[in-house]
Design a protein around this motif. Sequence first.
Motif, PDB file in Angstrom:
ATOM      1  N   LEU A  56       0.830  -1.208   0.000  1.00  0.00           N
ATOM      2  CA  LEU A  56       0.000   0.000   0.000  1.00  0.00           C
ATOM      3  C   LEU A  56       0.860   1.252   0.000  1.00  0.00           C
ATOM      4  O   LEU A  56       0.607   2.205  -0.759  1.00  0.00           O
ATOM      5  CB  LEU A  56      -0.920  -0.013   1.221  1.00  0.00           C
ATOM      6  N   ALA A  94       1.086   4.034  -3.037  1.00  0.00           N
ATOM      7  CA  ALA A  94       0.677   5.402  -2.701  1.00  0.00           C
ATOM      8  C   ALA A  94       1.816   6.394  -2.937  1.00  0.00           C
ATOM      9  O   ALA A  94       1.621   7.466  -3.532  1.00  0.00           O
ATOM     10  CB  ALA A  94       0.210   5.466  -1.247  1.00  0.00           C
ATOM     11  N   THR A 104       1.941   1.454 -11.540  1.00  0.00           N
ATOM     12  CA  THR A 104       1.385   2.735 -11.088  1.00  0.00           C
ATOM     13  C   THR A 104       1.697   3.842 -12.073  1.00  0.00           C
ATOM     14  O   THR A 104       0.831   4.658 -12.428  1.00  0.00           O
ATOM     15  CB  THR A 104       1.950   3.094  -9.704  1.00  0.00           C
ATOM     16  N   CYS A 162      -2.874  10.401  -1.026  1.00  0.00           N
ATOM     17  CA  CYS A 162      -1.870   9.376  -1.351  1.00  0.00           C
ATOM     18  C   CYS A 162      -0.651   9.503  -0.443  1.00  0.00           C
ATOM     19  O   CYS A 162      -0.116   8.510   0.064  1.00  0.00           O
ATOM     20  CB  CYS A 162      -1.435   9.490  -2.806  1.00  0.00           C
ATOM     21  N   ASP A 163      -0.216  10.732  -0.250  1.00  0.00           N
ATOM     22  CA  ASP A 163       0.960  10.982   0.572  1.00  0.00           C
ATOM     23  C   ASP A 163       0.705  10.570   2.021  1.00  0.00           C
ATOM     24  O   ASP A 163       1.575   9.990   2.668  1.00  0.00           O
ATOM     25  CB  ASP A 163       1.330  12.469   0.490  1.00  0.00           C
ATOM     26  N   VAL A 195      -1.498   8.310   3.076  1.00  0.00           N
ATOM     27  CA  VAL A 195      -1.590   6.844   3.126  1.00  0.00           C
ATOM     28  C   VAL A 195      -0.196   6.220   3.081  1.00  0.00           C
ATOM     29  O   VAL A 195       0.109   5.281   3.828  1.00  0.00           O
ATOM     30  CB  VAL A 195      -2.455   6.314   1.962  1.00  0.00           C
ATOM     31  N   GLY A 196       0.669   6.738   2.205  1.00  0.00           N
ATOM     32  CA  GLY A 196       2.043   6.251   2.149  1.00  0.00           C
ATOM     33  C   GLY A 196       2.779   6.501   3.449  1.00  0.00           C
ATOM     34  O   GLY A 196       3.525   5.636   3.935  1.00  0.00           O
ATOM     35  N   SER A 244       2.289   9.423  -5.733  1.00  0.00           N
ATOM     36  CA  SER A 244       2.589  10.812  -5.364  1.00  0.00           C
ATOM     37  C   SER A 244       3.823  11.303  -6.111  1.00  0.00           C
ATOM     38  O   SER A 244       3.891  12.458  -6.536  1.00  0.00           O
ATOM     39  CB  SER A 244       2.795  10.931  -3.847  1.00  0.00           C
TER      40      SER A 244
END
Length: 221
Positions: free
Chosen positions: A12, A16, A74, A104-105, A107-108, A20
């Motif tokens: 994940l 993510a 991706t 995204c940032d 989540v990463g 980004s």
Amino acid sequence: MQSLWWQIFDVLGTVAFALSGVLVAISRRMDIFGVFVLSAATAVGGGIIRDIILGEIPPSAFRTSMYFWLIISTLCLASISVRYINSGKWQHMMRYSIHFYLICDAVGLGSFTVTGTLLGCYLYPQYWTLAITLGVLTAVGGGVIRDVLAGRIPGVFKKDIYATASLSGAVVLYLLFISLEMSLNAAAVIGFIFTVAIRLVAVFFHLNLPRVKRKRREQFF
């Protein structure tokens, strides 16, 4: 470390952060090679730093092709979307791209905070400083590399609560998993949610850490 949750958050976080990196590279009008480099640096940069600290040579990013294919997949999906979505829809999407990038940032950030901290807990549970440091470095290292390559001052140094969110999540995860002996699954999910929540709340309410300011304009260091 073969924990299912560690692997889930690793994948994940990779996807993510790769996304980004793609978004930043496209905004900087880089060519396809530049997009790949920025995407890869963001996705695996922090993990490479973590593995070097632990003496894992070569780093896990080079021992399996999984990361390469995640990044390529991706990149291709994002590039195709940019290339073939008509201009009207794309302009409409770009209005919301900053929100998509921030999500995204976040989540990463949460995912890699979990993977780095869990790895430290698994290998050296007695060293809390190492586990927490590995969590933060894994989470913010790729973003710092991304911003430097894109010619920007890394966001972790100048805006919002970013590394602090990772630090808080790593501390919570360590306390739950090691000190309170909570199950790995529960501790990992709580640590992830805690990190992402702090990051998104900081973005939404424009929260920042205090800065050092001169008392009078004419004073200099």
